[in-house]
Design a protein around this motif. Structure first.
Motif, short mmCIF file in Angstrom:
data_model
loop_
_atom_site.label_atom_id
_atom_site.label_comp_id
_atom_site.label_asym_id
_atom_site.label_seq_id
_atom_site.Cartn_x
_atom_site.Cartn_y
_atom_site.Cartn_z
N TRP A 225 10.20 2.44 -14.17
CA TRP A 225 9.00 2.54 -15.01
C TRP A 225 8.58 1.15 -15.48
CZ3 TRP A 225 6.22 6.74 -15.20
CH2 TRP A 225 6.84 8.00 -15.08
N TYR A 226 7.31 0.88 -15.44
CA TYR A 226 6.70 -0.35 -15.96
C TYR A 226 6.94 -1.58 -15.09
CZ TYR A 226 6.79 3.08 -19.61
OH TYR A 226 6.70 4.27 -20.29
N LEU A 227 7.83 -1.46 -14.11
CA LEU A 227 7.95 -2.52 -13.10
C LEU A 227 6.96 -2.25 -11.98
CD1 LEU A 227 11.85 -2.76 -12.90
CD2 LEU A 227 10.29 -4.36 -14.04
N VAL A 228 6.75 -0.95 -11.70
CA VAL A 228 5.76 -0.51 -10.71
C VAL A 228 4.80 0.43 -11.44
CG1 VAL A 228 7.48 -0.70 -8.86
CG2 VAL A 228 7.03 1.53 -9.89
N PRO A 229 3.58 0.63 -10.90
CA PRO A 229 2.63 1.53 -11.55
C PRO A 229 3.19 2.96 -11.63
CG PRO A 229 1.51 0.17 -9.93
CD PRO A 229 2.98 -0.08 -9.75
N ASP A 230 2.73 3.70 -12.63
CA ASP A 230 3.26 5.06 -12.87
C ASP A 230 3.21 5.93 -11.61
OD1 ASP A 230 3.35 4.08 -15.41
OD2 ASP A 230 1.98 5.56 -16.29
N GLY A 231 2.09 5.87 -10.90
CA GLY A 231 1.95 6.71 -9.71
C GLY A 231 2.98 6.35 -8.64
N VAL A 232 3.39 5.10 -8.61
CA VAL A 232 4.39 4.66 -7.63
C VAL A 232 5.78 5.15 -8.05
CG1 VAL A 232 5.48 2.63 -6.55
CG2 VAL A 232 2.98 2.71 -6.85
N VAL A 233 6.05 5.15 -9.35
CA VAL A 233 7.31 5.73 -9.84
C VAL A 233 7.40 7.17 -9.36
CG1 VAL A 233 8.70 6.36 -11.87
CG2 VAL A 233 7.22 4.35 -11.97
N GLN A 234 6.31 7.90 -9.52
CA GLN A 234 6.30 9.32 -9.16
C GLN A 234 6.36 9.52 -7.66
OE1 GLN A 234 2.80 9.78 -11.53
NE2 GLN A 234 3.87 10.91 -13.13
N TYR A 235 5.72 8.64 -6.91
CA TYR A 235 5.75 8.74 -5.44
C TYR A 235 7.18 8.51 -4.93
CZ TYR A 235 4.29 8.26 -0.60
OH TYR A 235 4.14 8.44 0.76
N ILE A 236 7.87 7.52 -5.50
CA ILE A 236 9.25 7.22 -5.09
C ILE A 236 10.14 8.44 -5.35
CG2 ILE A 236 11.29 5.84 -5.71
CD1 ILE A 236 9.32 3.48 -6.25
N ALA A 237 9.95 9.06 -6.54
CA ALA A 237 10.78 10.23 -6.88
C ALA A 237 10.44 11.42 -5.98
CB ALA A 237 10.56 10.60 -8.35
N LYS A 238 9.14 11.64 -5.77
CA LYS A 238 8.70 12.79 -4.96
C LYS A 238 9.27 12.74 -3.55
CE LYS A 238 4.47 14.84 -3.11
NZ LYS A 238 3.00 14.90 -3.24
N LEU B 96 -0.89 -21.67 -7.96
CA LEU B 96 -1.33 -21.08 -9.22
C LEU B 96 -0.13 -20.45 -9.93
CD1 LEU B 96 -3.83 -20.32 -10.99
CD2 LEU B 96 -3.86 -18.14 -9.76
N GLU B 97 0.04 -20.79 -11.19
CA GLU B 97 1.14 -20.19 -11.96
C GLU B 97 0.73 -18.82 -12.46
OE1 GLU B 97 2.20 -22.84 -15.09
OE2 GLU B 97 3.31 -24.17 -13.74
N VAL B 98 1.61 -17.84 -12.27
CA VAL B 98 1.33 -16.48 -12.77
C VAL B 98 2.54 -15.95 -13.53
CG1 VAL B 98 -0.28 -15.90 -10.91
CG2 VAL B 98 2.11 -15.31 -10.66
N PRO B 99 2.31 -15.11 -14.54
CA PRO B 99 3.43 -14.46 -15.20
C PRO B 99 3.95 -13.31 -14.34
CG PRO B 99 1.37 -13.78 -16.21
CD PRO B 99 1.01 -14.76 -15.13
N ALA B 100 4.99 -12.63 -14.77
CA ALA B 100 5.52 -11.43 -14.08
C ALA B 100 6.18 -11.75 -12.75
CB ALA B 100 4.44 -10.36 -13.89
N MET B 101 6.54 -13.01 -12.53
CA MET B 101 7.15 -13.37 -11.25
C MET B 101 8.58 -12.85 -11.10
SD MET B 101 5.40 -14.91 -8.91
CE MET B 101 6.74 -15.52 -7.90
N ALA B 102 9.22 -12.43 -12.19
CA ALA B 102 10.63 -12.03 -12.08
C ALA B 102 10.80 -10.68 -11.38
CB ALA B 102 11.27 -12.01 -13.46
N ILE B 103 9.74 -9.92 -11.26
CA ILE B 103 9.85 -8.60 -10.62
C ILE B 103 9.92 -8.78 -9.11
CG2 ILE B 103 8.77 -6.33 -10.38
CD1 ILE B 103 7.16 -6.92 -12.91
N SER B 104 10.83 -8.07 -8.45
CA SER B 104 10.86 -8.08 -6.98
C SER B 104 11.07 -6.67 -6.46
CB SER B 104 11.98 -8.98 -6.46
OG SER B 104 13.23 -8.33 -6.60
N SER B 105 10.60 -6.44 -5.22
CA SER B 105 10.81 -5.13 -4.61
C SER B 105 12.29 -4.86 -4.39
CB SER B 105 10.08 -5.07 -3.25
OG SER B 105 8.71 -5.23 -3.41
N THR B 106 13.03 -5.91 -4.04
CA THR B 106 14.48 -5.73 -3.84
C THR B 106 15.11 -5.14 -5.09
OG1 THR B 106 14.56 -7.61 -2.33
CG2 THR B 106 16.65 -6.93 -3.31
N ASN B 107 14.76 -5.70 -6.25
CA ASN B 107 15.31 -5.20 -7.50
C ASN B 107 14.86 -3.77 -7.78
OD1 ASN B 107 14.78 -5.24 -10.85
ND2 ASN B 107 16.83 -5.72 -10.10
#
Ligand code: ATP
Ligand code: MG
Length: 206
Positions: free
Chosen positions: A180-193, A157-168
């Motif tokens: 921001w916007y690559l991961v959900p807002d709450g995850v941005v905050q969790y990473i920082a916290k 199945l073809e899906v958009p948004a494939m260019a995002i990776s966890s490595t990046n």
């Protein structure tokens, strides 16, 4: 969650989720829409068998980020089966454990299309085909060679948004660039916290 039918159609999205990002979420959402799934279970890995030479963030952090990222979607759930099993994570064990809890449900294992082409080399590959339908997600316009794989069990199945990776995302967090916007807002905050991804790991992109 109320079950829509007796034999629910259930997606299984396995991943390291270090961190979970919008590519994962879009892929799960697209497969759910295309295959009329009742639920998608996100399953953070224990130690992935193919990332043994790589430092992976502790399972509880990856689990909690996955919970945060999926919390707002009533069809998305998170399972601890892989992080609670000792040893390396193999898909055959994931599917067996999930199937035990829901013997009547039909499972759809969602994975990157590149991984699908390697499936013949996975542990107990010949058993896998009967345990689930496999859906390989790929970026639009990318041809995938499925020769040698059972055609009834593997779909693409073809899906958009494939260019995002966890490595990046990890590299960006380490370099002080925005996630921001690559991961959900709450995850941005969790990473920082929790100050995740600040140190250089022995990372290899998969
Ligand atoms: P890493 O860069 O650390 O390898 P990743 O971004 O590939 O991380 P994983 O947790 O390894 O993320 O991936 C879990 C599953 O999601 C795999 O099947 C992978 O192929 C798939 N996947 C990864 N990134 C995307 C994306 N952008 N769109 C759709 N599927 C993806
Ligand atoms: Mg990967």
């Amino acid at each position: 969650m109320p079950k829509a039918r007796e034999h629910a159609r259930v997606g299984v999205m396995g991943g390291t989720f270090d961190p979970i990002h919008h590519g994962h979420l879009v892929a799960a959402s697209e497969v759910a829409a295309q295959y009329d799934l009742d639920e998608v279970i996100f399953v953070p890995t224990g130690q992935p068998s193919f990332k043994q030479n790589q430092q992976v963030t502790e399972a509880e952090h990856r689990y909690l980020m996955t919970v945060i990222a999926t919390a707002s979607n009533p069809r998305f759930t998170v399972s601890r089966v892989d992080i609670e099993r000792e040893g390396l994570t193999y898909t055959v064990d994931t599917l067996r454990d999930l199937k035990q809890d829901r013997p009547d449900d039909e499972l759809f294992f969602i994975t990157g299309a590149d991984a699908v082409t390697q499936m013949a080399q996975w542990k107990d590959a010949d058993m896998l085909w009967n345990m689930a339908q496999f859906v390989g997600v790929t970026r639009p316009g990318h041809d995938i060679d499925l020769s040698g794989l059972p055609q009834d069990s593997v779909k693409i199945l073809e899906v958009p948004a494939m260019a995002i990776s966890s490595t990046n995302c990890r590299d960006r967090a380490r370099n002080g660039q925005p996630v921001w916007y690559l991961v959900p807002d709450g995850v941005v905050q969790y990473i920082a916290k929790h100050g995740l991804y600040q140190q250089e790991g022995t990372e290899v992109s998969q």
